[in-house]
Design a protein around this motif. Structure first.
Motif, PDB file in Angstrom:
ATOM      1  N   GLU A 258      89.519  52.880 -44.314  1.00 52.45           N
ATOM      2  CA  GLU A 258      90.595  51.984 -44.743  1.00 52.45           C
ATOM      3  C   GLU A 258      91.911  52.743 -44.923  1.00 52.45           C
ATOM      4  O   GLU A 258      92.983  52.224 -44.592  1.00 52.45           O
ATOM      5  N   VAL A 259      91.840  53.958 -45.438  1.00 52.93           N
ATOM      6  CA  VAL A 259      93.051  54.760 -45.624  1.00 52.93           C
ATOM      7  C   VAL A 259      93.650  55.146 -44.272  1.00 52.93           C
ATOM      8  O   VAL A 259      94.878  55.134 -44.087  1.00 52.93           O
ATOM      9  N   ALA A 260      92.791  55.489 -43.322  1.00 47.84           N
ATOM     10  CA  ALA A 260      93.275  55.820 -41.981  1.00 47.84           C
ATOM     11  C   ALA A 260      93.957  54.608 -41.336  1.00 47.84           C
ATOM     12  O   ALA A 260      94.992  54.745 -40.658  1.00 47.84           O
ATOM     13  N   LYS A 261      93.397  53.444 -41.560  1.00 48.49           N
ATOM     14  CA  LYS A 261      94.008  52.230 -41.024  1.00 48.49           C
ATOM     15  C   LYS A 261      95.365  51.975 -41.677  1.00 48.49           C
ATOM     16  O   LYS A 261      96.327  51.591 -41.000  1.00 48.49           O
ATOM     17  N   GLU A 262      95.451  52.220 -42.980  1.00 54.47           N
ATOM     18  CA  GLU A 262      96.718  52.051 -43.690  1.00 54.47           C
ATOM     19  C   GLU A 262      97.757  53.042 -43.177  1.00 54.47           C
ATOM     20  O   GLU A 262      98.948  52.712 -43.028  1.00 54.47           O
ATOM     21  N   ARG A 263      97.339  54.271 -42.906  1.00 53.04           N
ATOM     22  CA  ARG A 263      98.264  55.279 -42.373  1.00 53.04           C
ATOM     23  C   ARG A 263      98.801  54.849 -41.014  1.00 53.04           C
ATOM     24  O   ARG A 263     100.000  55.003 -40.724  1.00 53.04           O
ATOM     25  N   ARG A 264      97.945  54.305 -40.143  1.00 51.83           N
ATOM     26  CA  ARG A 264      98.398  53.838 -38.830  1.00 51.83           C
ATOM     27  C   ARG A 264      99.429  52.720 -38.968  1.00 51.83           C
ATOM     28  O   ARG A 264     100.424  52.682 -38.236  1.00 51.83           O
ATOM     29  N   GLU A 265      99.191  51.817 -39.903  1.00 55.29           N
ATOM     30  CA  GLU A 265     100.127  50.711 -40.111  1.00 55.29           C
ATOM     31  C   GLU A 265     101.477  51.224 -40.606  1.00 55.29           C
ATOM     32  O   GLU A 265     102.530  50.727 -40.208  1.00 55.29           O
ATOM     33  N   LEU A 266     101.439  52.243 -41.490  1.00 56.82           N
ATOM     34  CA  LEU A 266     102.684  52.811 -41.999  1.00 56.82           C
ATOM     35  C   LEU A 266     103.450  53.549 -40.901  1.00 56.82           C
ATOM     36  O   LEU A 266     104.687  53.524 -40.871  1.00 56.82           O
ATOM     37  N   GLU A 267     102.725  54.214 -40.021  1.00 52.39           N
ATOM     38  CA  GLU A 267     103.381  54.941 -38.930  1.00 52.39           C
ATOM     39  C   GLU A 267     103.981  53.991 -37.900  1.00 52.39           C
ATOM     40  O   GLU A 267     105.045  54.257 -37.339  1.00 52.39           O
ATOM     41  N   ARG A 268     103.310  52.853 -37.656  1.00 48.23           N
ATOM     42  CA  ARG A 268     103.779  51.916 -36.636  1.00 48.23           C
ATOM     43  C   ARG A 268     104.915  51.023 -37.138  1.00 48.23           C
ATOM     44  O   ARG A 268     105.842  50.732 -36.393  1.00 48.23           O
ATOM     45  N   ASN A 269     104.831  50.576 -38.374  1.00 45.10           N
ATOM     46  CA  ASN A 269     105.824  49.633 -38.882  1.00 45.10           C
ATOM     47  C   ASN A 269     106.128  49.923 -40.350  1.00 45.10           C
ATOM     48  O   ASN A 269     105.743  49.163 -41.240  1.00 45.10           O
TER      49      ASN A 269
END
Length: 265
Positions: free
Chosen positions: A114-125
């Motif tokens: 879940e944290v990795a998914k949150e990091r991807r979302e922060l990097e993309r948008n």
């Protein structure tokens, strides 16, 4: 700590995971107060040892008390009771240890996912994520302008942003996950210790079932009383609660053992 704005007289200090804007006026320098330097004034609730330790000790006590009561009610010999109790101790301790390791490891892996998914979302948008974070704080009563300002500043550091978003959105701190090995060893050792208590009278040469059950009852009360150290409950209330649970298990298994012993015999 995160500072907002360029004016040195207008700074907002945020502790990790704290909701911004909740600081009392005039306490901008509160981090220099003596209490702020003491990080150990609370018990460690995320180390992963207390829950499996308590669970293991209580499970070991109740399991072997119930086993001994059941086979004792069936009329078997003291030697058979000891064999049953030792088998229950070994099997239960291994099962508890492996179960705790697997469950905590799986939970940590889910957190990492879940944290990795949150990091991807922060990097993309990052802008959308900052707005989402600000909206959560606004719903808690923070002024909109300050909420957006703080969310923007938090987003400048990707690691800090991931941690804050994980805490606000998921209710977890990715840096404070429990150790699966700690949980496993705590559970294994405490189950073994608990399961050994009702066996002790037999191992010391006694042959009366009531002595084993009495030892188990004392162990339950003491273990329950010790857990009160970590809670708001009184020691005697915690002890009685565990004692009642253990007595209920012993009565049920003794009755079943008695019926089966009579039927089979």
């Amino acid at each position: 700590m995160t500072d907002i704005g360029d004016d040195p007289t207008n700074k907002v200090s945020l502790a990790p995971g704290a909701v911004p804007g909740t600081e009392a006026p005039g306490l901008r320098d509160a981090d220099t107060a003596p209490a702020a330097h003491h990080d150990d004034h609370h018990a460690d609730v995320s180390g992963g040892w207390l829950r499996p330790a308590v669970f293991g000790a209580m499970d070991g006590l109740v399991t072997n008390i119930a086993l001994i009561a059941g086979v004792g009610g069936g009329g078997v010999s003291p030697r058979s009771i000891v064999l049953t109790g030792v088998a229950g101790l070994v099997a239960g301790a291994i099962s508890m240890g492996l179960g705790e390791y697997t469950s905590v490891r799986t939970q940590n892996e889910q957190v990492e996912h879940e944290v990795a998914k949150e990091r991807r979302e922060l990097e993309r948008n990052p802008a959308a994520e900052a707005r989402e974070l600000a909206q959560m704080w606004i719903k808690r009563g923070l002024p909109p302008e300050l909420a957006h300002q703080v969310a923007t500043v938090v987003g400048r550091d990707i690691d800090q942003a991931v941690r804050v978003h994980a805490q606000e959105e998921l209710g977890i701190d990715p840096h404070e996950t429990a150790s699966p090995w700690t949980a496993a060893f705590s559970s294994f050792l405490c189950f073994s210790a608990g399961a050994l208590v009702p066996l002790m009278p037999y191992l010391l040469g006694a042959s009366a079932l009531w002595l084993a059950l009495l030892a188990g009852a004392i162990g339950l009360f003491v273990a329950g009383a010790l857990t009160a150290r970590f809670t708001h409950r009184t020691w005697w209330a915690s002890g009685l609660r565990q004692l009642v649970f253990g007595i209920a298990a012993a009565v049920i298994t003794y009755g079943i053992g008695k019926v089966i012993g009579i039927t089979v015999g």
